[in-house]
Design a protein around this motif. Structure first.
Motif, PDB file in Angstrom:
ATOM      1  N   PRO A   1       9.332  -1.716  -1.428  1.00  0.00           N
ATOM      2  CA  PRO A   1       8.564  -2.318  -0.340  1.00  0.00           C
ATOM      3  C   PRO A   1       9.218  -3.628   0.110  1.00  0.00           C
ATOM      4  O   PRO A   1       9.589  -4.457  -0.722  1.00  0.00           O
TER       5      PRO A   1
ATOM      6  N   GLU B   1       4.633   6.000  12.762  1.00  0.00           N
ATOM      7  CA  GLU B   1       4.028   6.418  11.506  1.00  0.00           C
ATOM      8  C   GLU B   1       5.107   6.822  10.512  1.00  0.00           C
ATOM      9  O   GLU B   1       6.038   7.531  10.847  1.00  0.00           O
ATOM     10  N   GLY B   2       4.979   6.310   9.309  1.00  0.00           N
ATOM     11  CA  GLY B   2       5.939   6.608   8.254  1.00  0.00           C
ATOM     12  C   GLY B   2       7.165   5.714   8.259  1.00  0.00           C
ATOM     13  O   GLY B   2       7.998   5.809   7.374  1.00  0.00           O
TER      14      GLY B   2
ATOM     15  N   GLY C   1       6.057  -0.359   5.594  1.00  0.00           N
ATOM     16  CA  GLY C   1       4.835   0.328   5.178  1.00  0.00           C
ATOM     17  C   GLY C   1       4.710   1.678   5.866  1.00  0.00           C
ATOM     18  O   GLY C   1       5.686   2.226   6.389  1.00  0.00           O
ATOM     19  N   ALA C   2       3.500   2.192   5.906  1.00  0.00           N
ATOM     20  CA  ALA C   2       3.252   3.532   6.450  1.00  0.00           C
ATOM     21  C   ALA C   2       3.242   3.573   7.971  1.00  0.00           C
ATOM     22  O   ALA C   2       3.183   4.640   8.557  1.00  0.00           O
TER      23      ALA C   2
ATOM     24  N   ALA D   1       4.267   6.105  -2.521  1.00  0.00           N
ATOM     25  CA  ALA D   1       5.640   6.523  -2.187  1.00  0.00           C
ATOM     26  C   ALA D   1       6.342   7.110  -3.400  1.00  0.00           C
ATOM     27  O   ALA D   1       5.980   6.829  -4.547  1.00  0.00           O
TER      28      ALA D   1
ATOM     29  N   GLU E   1       0.834  -1.200   0.000  1.00  0.00           N
ATOM     30  CA  GLU E   1       0.000   0.000   0.000  1.00  0.00           C
ATOM     31  C   GLU E   1       0.873   1.256   0.000  1.00  0.00           C
ATOM     32  O   GLU E   1       0.568   2.232  -0.673  1.00  0.00           O
ATOM     33  N   ARG E   2       1.952   1.234   0.762  1.00  0.00           N
ATOM     34  CA  ARG E   2       2.837   2.400   0.790  1.00  0.00           C
ATOM     35  C   ARG E   2       3.494   2.610  -0.580  1.00  0.00           C
ATOM     36  O   ARG E   2       3.698   3.743  -1.008  1.00  0.00           O
ATOM     37  N   ARG E   3       3.832   1.507  -1.250  1.00  0.00           N
ATOM     38  CA  ARG E   3       4.447   1.589  -2.584  1.00  0.00           C
ATOM     39  C   ARG E   3       3.586   2.404  -3.540  1.00  0.00           C
ATOM     40  O   ARG E   3       4.090   3.158  -4.367  1.00  0.00           O
TER      41      ARG E   3
END
Length: 193
Positions: free
Chosen positions: A106, A177-178, A127-128, A100, A95-97
């Protein structure tokens, strides 16, 4: 019709999860090569997502400590735990990919270690991460951050019960987070002879 079908599958998943949750750990413990169990089900989760989505590009890295050896566990129950957590980690990284900057890779890292009379399994993603508010609720039944139809919110609750109640271990999560999340499972293990 698609709408009904999607909600029907979600309802089926919730009922199956509730039955599994209420059943508790009734399986027999057997001496199990823990590294092999983790390897098999981490690989299965990763491979399943690759088949489901051709754009899925999460890299799976493993680091298994040979000193972990065999541990008395209910392999069937723990296999579901590893499958669930690696699946969630892959989902978070993927999901972050999608949002980003270019060049983001990832990754999910799975590591085992023997620590005295215990073994530790760490499953980390880039991930996030998990917000502090969600971190407090992460193991509650029916809590999910996934979109409607993508999860029942029972996976982590059931997983924690399997590890804590079924195996007298511990299950914790560290996240920022992040910066991804790391799930840390600890199981008692006999001393190495």
């Amino acid at each position: 019709m698609l709408f009904r079908s999607e909600h029907g599958r979600r309802a089926d998943g919730i009922v199956a999860g509730m039955l599994l949750h209420s059943r508790g750990g009734k399986g027999e413990r057997q001496s199990t090569d823990l590294n092999s169990l983790v390897r098999e089900f981490a690989g299965l989760a990763h491979h399943g997502l690759r088949i489901k989505d051709p754009a899925f590009g999460v890299e799976l890295h493993t680091d298994f400590d040979p000193a972990v050896g065999k541990v008395e566990v209910v392999a069937q129950d723990l296999s579901r735990v590893f499958l669930n957590i690696v699946n969630n980690a892959c989902y978070a990284a993927d999901e972050r990919r999608k949002t980003a900057p270019e060049g983001f890779r990832p990754e999910v890292r799975v590591r085992t270690r023997r620590i005295g009379e215990a073994v530790e399994i760490r499953i980390a993603d880039n991930g996030a991460g998990i917000s502090p508010a969600n971190l407090q609720k992460i193991f509650e039944p029916f809590f999910t951050t996934k979109p409607t139809g993508s999860g029942t919110g029972l996976g982590l609750s059931i997983s924690r019960d399997v590890v804590v109640q079924g195996h007298q271990g511990s299950m914790n999560v560290e996240s920022q987070e992040g910066a991804g999340a790391t799930f840390i499972l600890t199981l008692p293990a006999p001393p190495v002879k």
